[in-house]
Write an enzyme that holds these catalytic residues in place. Structure first.
Site: not given
Ligand code: GUN
Length: 284
Positions: A94, A117, A50
């Site tokens: 995350q 998110d 990311k």
């Molecule tokens: N864990 C798996 N997919 C995601 C996501 O799209 N965002 C976050 N913050 N954690 C994740």
């Protein structure tokens, strides 16, 4: 018949080029803050990806990497600081968090204007109510984009989503419903899954079971989107039995190189949207 491959890598790169152009014309860089707790290897790789992707299009991205033993209060304090930092436009925490932490409380503590998110109740409510100002989770947005850019108008199509997670299945059902699909959500307790999938014009596999979706389940000419990421004998594969399903589908996404690259791109798009919302004088 052999399905056409929906190439998520190319689609994502084209979108990232467009985002880079938009970012280049802004007076300051949109800023994404990533909070990572503990040492889950997959999470560390995802977050580095990311950060790399954000920096490649001219955004700022800082990873706040906290130790496994971080307390709920310490994490809430960091998020409070990020909420109040006017330079930070987007915040993601995350998942999964270590078990001793209450992830619902953490997600709800993020300012909904910075919830890129789209996991918080406020943005989920907007999505559910078909309000276009909702910040929508990245993976379902990526899936919708791929479908629209492959099939055009989705009105009236029957979509069967396999999986009811808060991150993929549920928000994707709302998005497809808002785009006038007839939506069925199937899950691990669904009775006679093959017959339900066989009715679908669009099948989205997000069940987390390697190669579970079989050729015999798929209506000829259907479009198949594979959200799964599984490791089998050291190789990455999806939730769809790709080699066989491609013989009956019209369009299919590969794993890797399908939905995955689109997810990061949509997160960056959300960060740009959050920046523009917070700097409303820059909006066209
Ligand atoms: N864990 C798996 N997919 C995601 C996501 O799209 N965002 C976050 N913050 N954690 C994740």
């Amino acid at each position: 018949m052999t399905a056409q491959i929906i190439d998520g890598k190319i689609m994502a790169q084209n979108l990232r080029d467009e985002l880079a152009q938009k970012v280049a014309h802004l007076p300051t860089s949109p800023y994404l803050a990533v909070v990572l707790v503990g040492n889950d290897e997959a999470s560390i790789i995802y977050d580095r990806n990311k950060q790399k992707a954000a920096e490649a299009i001219g955004m700022k991205c800082k990873i706040h990497h906290l130790p496994e033993e971080t307390t709920q209060n310490d994490l809430l304090q960091l998020i409070d600081n990020l909420n109040h930092d006017v330079l930070v436009n987007g915040i993601i925490v995350q998942m999964p968090l270590p078990k001793h932490l209450n992830s619902n409380e953490i997600v709800e503590s993020i300012d909904h204007a910075k919830d890129v998110d789209g996991f918080g109740i406020y943005n989920l409510g907007l999505l559910h109510a078909n309000d276009s100002s909702a910040m929508v989770a990245a993976t379902p947005q990526g899936v919708l984009y791929m479908l629209q850019h492959t099939l055009g108008n989705l009105t009236g199509k029957h979509a069967v989503i396999i999986g009811r997670s808060n991150i993929v299945g549920r928000p994707l059902a709302s998005l497809l419903l808002n785009n006038h699909c007839t939506v069925t959500i199937a899950h691990s307790k669904t009775v006679d899954l093959p017959s339900i999938v066989s009715k679908a014009d669009i099948v989205v596999a997000a069940c987390g079971v390697a190669k579970m979706v079989k050729k015999e389940w798929i209506k000829e000419g259907a479009t198949v989107i594979d959200v799964g990421i599984n490791r089998v004998d050291g190789k990455i594969c999806g939730d769809v039995d790709f080699d066989n399903v491609k013989e009956v589908a019209s369009y299919i996404t590969p794993v890797p190189g399908g939905v995955g690259p689109m997810t990061v791109t949509m997160l960056l798009n959300n960060t740009l949207r959050a920046y523009l919302n917070q700097n409303s004088s820059l909006k066209k």
